[in-house]
Write a protein that holds these residues in place. Structure first.
Motif, short mmCIF file in Angstrom:
data_model
loop_
_atom_site.label_atom_id
_atom_site.label_comp_id
_atom_site.label_asym_id
_atom_site.label_seq_id
_atom_site.Cartn_x
_atom_site.Cartn_y
_atom_site.Cartn_z
N ARG A 37 47.96 49.72 7.34
CA ARG A 37 48.74 49.48 8.56
C ARG A 37 49.70 50.62 8.86
O ARG A 37 50.16 51.33 7.96
N ARG A 39 53.08 50.44 11.32
CA ARG A 39 53.79 49.55 12.24
C ARG A 39 55.26 49.93 12.32
O ARG A 39 55.82 50.55 11.40
N TRP A 40 55.87 49.50 13.41
CA TRP A 40 57.29 49.74 13.63
C TRP A 40 58.10 48.54 13.15
O TRP A 40 57.74 47.39 13.40
N GLY A 54 59.53 42.82 12.92
CA GLY A 54 58.44 43.68 13.35
C GLY A 54 58.50 43.95 14.85
O GLY A 54 58.84 43.07 15.63
N SER A 57 52.39 47.38 16.23
CA SER A 57 51.55 48.38 15.58
C SER A 57 51.83 49.77 16.15
O SER A 57 51.88 49.96 17.36
N ASN A 176 54.96 38.33 12.65
CA ASN A 176 55.17 38.70 14.06
C ASN A 176 56.52 38.24 14.60
O ASN A 176 56.77 38.33 15.80
#
Length: 384
Positions: A37, A39-40, A54, A57, A176
């Motif tokens: 992954r 992701r930010w 999160g 992406s 999420n």
């Protein structure tokens, strides 16, 4: 607290990063990279506790967009609002059913076959029906137990799979930012204190009908008019797996040569499998009018809907048979071993098993099709 130094990264730098780790852009914004992954993340402190949320992406969300979102979160903190709590409030209308459907759609490309996808959809719609309308962030342990308890003792293996799938959906929701706290479907250290442990099968195998009862059973099965009965007959006569039969398509059938060719992407071993069709197996197929021999062979409606994965199991239950659908492969194997002289390799190839060791090397050039024709004809004759 967040760092005051902003915009440490650049779009070029972000694209070039390959090594796993956390890379700070400043102001609480991080790029997280691991083997699978990119992701930010936004990290912050709330009432003395470090938290992170999160953002999305890094493959689909640009650095500029991630900075905009991080700025929104910093603005929330400045006014005494918790970004994670605010996100949950904004997503209150998301139900478990809506999120579960989205989760399956997102993950299904990575799953092996259509059967696996169908199983996920079925358990998260049919079995999880009582919680589908509940708001995702409000789901608690009592709600999960209400779903599991009716099935826990009656169909423990199915119930355990259901629990695991609910757990996966809720884990994804937390990742999420749509949930907080512990996962109410977690087994170890949580539900294992509230539900009895599954008893392991002494044999560790699927329950099988003794092969000396096959003739009587097949006679009763032939009297059943349901499509599921024809599918089960075909499964038994071909020694195939459930998914192979449920997804069988007329394009895979050569009635002139009397061969069923199952493509590699539908096989457990991911190799094409040729199945010889006995007289009895062929008779099941040709009972379908020629004009209707398109699409799925065994379907429940005219809209090309496959039979439910439980259709044949429920048929057995209605017939009072204490055996599983998969167990008929064991019935076939026991019959072949105990009453015939067919070589082990022929029997194993009939089941599409991988032959280990030296035998595999000796037989890998062919699939012993002609010998398997004789074997399946003998099996059909025995069953009738």
């Amino acid at each position: 607290m967040t760092s005051h130094a902003l915009n440490r990264l650049s779009a070029t730098r972000v694209a070039a990063i390959k090594e796993a780790g956390r890379y700070a852009d400043g102001g609480g914004l991080f790029l997280f990279v691991d083997d699978t992954r990119r992701r930010w993340l936004f990290r912050y402190t709330w009432h003395g506790t470090k938290k992170e949320i999160g953002i999305g992406s890094a493959r689909s969300l640009s650095l500029a967009k991630a900075r905009e979102k991080a700025a929104e979160f910093r603005a929330m903190l400045a006014t005494g609002k918790n970004p994670k709590s605010e996100r949950i409030k904004a997503q209150r209308i998301v139900t478990f059913g809506e999120y579960a459907d989205a989760f399956v759609e997102t993950m299904s490309p990575s799953w092996k076959n259509a059967k696996h996808i169908a199983q996920w959809k079925m358990t998260l719609t049919t079995y999880a029906a009582p919680i589908r309308s509940l708001l995702l962030h409000e789901l608690d342990t009592d709600d999960v137990l209400k779903v599991l308890k009716p099935h826990w003792s009656r169909v423990p293996e199915t119930a355990d799979r259901l629990r695991g799938r609910i757990e996966n959906v809720l884990d994804a929701a937390k990742a999420n930012g749509l949930r907080d706290g512990e996962n109410p479907a977690r087994w170890r250290g949580h539900l294992d204190q509230l539900l009895p442990r599954r008893r392991k099968s002494r044999q560790g195998h699927h329950a099988a009908l003794p092969f000396d009862q096959m003739q009587s059973f097949m006679s009763k099965l032939s009297d059943r008019p349901a499509v599921a009965a024809r599918a089960l007959e075909f499964l038994i006569l071909t020694a195939a797996r459930t998914s192979e039969v449920l997804d069988a398509n007329w394009d895979e059938i050569d009635l002139r040569q009397r061969i069923w060719i199952i493509p590699a992407n539908r096989m457990k071993a991911e190799r094409e499998h040729r199945v010889p069709l006995s007289d009895s197996a062929t008779a099941i197929l040709i009972a379908t009018p020629e004009t209707e021999r398109t699409g799925l062979i065994f379907k429940r409606t005219a809209e090309e809907q496959p039979l439910s994965i439980m259709a044949m199991s429920m048929l057995l239950r209605r017939m009072g048979i204490q055996a599983t659908v998969h167990g008929f492969r064991s019935s076939f194997r026991d019959w072949a071993s105990e009453t015939t002289n067919f070589p082990n390799e022929v029997c194993e190839m009939a089941l599409a098993h991988t032959i280990p060791g030296k035998a595999k090397a000796a037989y890998r050039r062919g699939d012993l099709f002609n010998k398997r024709c004789e074997l399946m004809a003998a099996w059909a004759k025995y069953c009738s």
